[in-house]
Design a protein around this motif. Structure first.
Motif, PDB file in Angstrom:
ATOM      1  N   UNK A 107       0.477  -9.464  -1.322  1.00 36.65           N
ATOM      2  CA  UNK A 107      -0.417  -8.564  -0.587  1.00 36.65           C
ATOM      3  C   UNK A 107       0.037  -8.525   0.870  1.00 36.65           C
ATOM      4  N   UNK A 108      -0.011  -7.351   1.405  1.00 41.34           N
ATOM      5  CA  UNK A 108       0.382  -7.038   2.776  1.00 41.34           C
ATOM      6  C   UNK A 108      -0.627  -6.033   3.287  1.00 41.34           C
ATOM      7  N   UNK A 109      -0.664  -5.796   4.609  1.00 42.35           N
ATOM      8  CA  UNK A 109      -1.508  -4.704   5.093  1.00 42.35           C
ATOM      9  C   UNK A 109      -1.138  -3.396   4.393  1.00 42.35           C
ATOM     10  N   UNK A 110       0.177  -3.161   4.234  1.00 42.95           N
ATOM     11  CA  UNK A 110       0.636  -1.967   3.527  1.00 42.95           C
ATOM     12  C   UNK A 110       1.614  -2.361   2.431  1.00 42.95           C
ATOM     13  N   UNK A 111       1.562  -1.592   1.341  1.00 47.62           N
ATOM     14  CA  UNK A 111       2.540  -1.789   0.261  1.00 47.62           C
ATOM     15  C   UNK A 111       3.934  -1.515   0.840  1.00 47.62           C
TER      16      UNK A 111
END
Ligand SMILES: O=CC(=O)O
Length: 332
Positions: A185-189
């Motif tokens: 998981x990241x702020x954005x893919x």
């Protein structure tokens, strides 16, 4: 024409030649101060008035304290660049720097291998529960009486990487050699194939699905205590947690509590909320594998970080710009 000054905060440990070669372009100055108050005084009394660029190390925080709003405000107007020798730059208030027109660089790629190596060591060590028997052997009790329960194999385990930057991605490759399945998981893919086929999941899914959770995200106001009571409760019983990022992304008190209750089976840590202090509940727990912030502590990585940071100073002196700036300043 007088040469600009470069202020050195901290020590050059390895890249001596590269550092000394800067002297044809700039005068290198060092503080006389012994503590933050004296450092701020030196800033105010004009000692650094010709400083264009500051080279600082993580350890120099012991002298100056954090580069917070107060310190950044006190720097002379001549300072336009800060080159931080480290990947994590949470010791620097980036908004305060931006407000003063100061650009900040760090050393991202150079740290990836050694930090991911240590990360994997902590994962394997915590999974296998090696710490307890390493203690009992040194106490002359072989594996311990009774011995601790057997550990677990990495094969087939789900590794949840929270923060898929350079270190996270490097870890992913290494973990796959041990047949772990990686989700992240990241702020954005991540775009395209940057994630190397790792499945992108929501924060909540990562907490719920992972057998091992690895914290690889930077510390900032949004990530401070990202993992606390609520998040720990969402994790599988028996989860293993590893942190090589920054201590304060996890609420240490809540972690100690979850370990004591057995909800978290074991932990591997390189970083702590109040370094060099370590929460006594972590020290006391044999299921916690502790390393004193050694993620980048190798000859090769120290050298690569210094080379990168010095090349940033050189770039400023030769062309008036840094080779890289921290993500918050990329679009400025
Ligand atoms: O902790 C090490 C780094 O930020 O480079």
């Amino acid at each position: 024409m007088t040469k600009p000054h470069v202020l050195l905060l901290g020590e050059i440990l390895r890249a001596h030649e590269a550092w000394e070669s800067l002297s044809s372009l700039a005068e290198i100055v060092s503080p006389k101060a012994q503590d933050r108050t004296e450092f701020l005084e030196e800033c105010r009394n004009g000692a650094f008035d010709k400083v264009l660029v500051i080279y600082r190390t993580f350890e120099s925080v012991a002298l100056t304290g954090c580069f917070d709003e107060e310190l950044v405000r006190t720097l002379p107007d001549s300072v336009q660049f800060i080159c931080h020798n480290g990947a994590g730059y949470d010791q620097i208030d980036i908004s305060a720097c931006t407000a003063r027109g100061i650009r900040v660089s760090n050393t991202p790629t150079a740290v990836n291998d050694s930090t991911a190596d240590l990360n994997l060591f902590l994962i394997l060590g915590a999974l296998r529960g090696f710490n307890a028997s390493m203690i009992s052997l040194r106490e002359g009790k072989w594996r311990g009486y009774p011995p601790p329960p057997p550990g677990h194999d990495p094969t087939g385990k789900i590794l949840g990487i929270l923060g898929m930057g350079g270190i996270g991605r490097n870890l992913k490759k290494k973990a796959e050699a041990f047949s772990m399945k990686v989700i992240y998981h990241n702020r954005n893919k991540l775009d395209g194939d940057l994630a190397g086929g790792a499945e992108y999941v929501s924060f909540e899914e990562l907490l719920k699905k992972s057998d091992i959770i690895s914290l690889n995200l930077p510390l900032n106001e949004e990530t401070r205590h990202k993992i606390s009571v609520h998040e720990l409760a969402m994790m599988k019983k028996g989860v293993v947690i590893v942190n090589t990022a920054r201590g304060a992304v996890i609420d240490e008190k809540a972690l100690v509590n979850a370990l004591d209750r057995g909800h978290v089976a074991s932990v591997g840590l390189d970083v702590y909320e109040n370094e060099p202090e370590v929460h006594p509940g972590l020290v006391a727990n044999p299921n916690v594998l502790l390393v004193p912030h050694l993620g980048t502590y190798t000859v090769e990585t120290q050298r690569a970080m210094e080379d990168w940071n010095i090349s940033n100073v050189r770039s400023v002196l030769e062309s008036g710009a840094l080779r890289n700036v921290v993500p918050e300043q990329i679009d400025l």
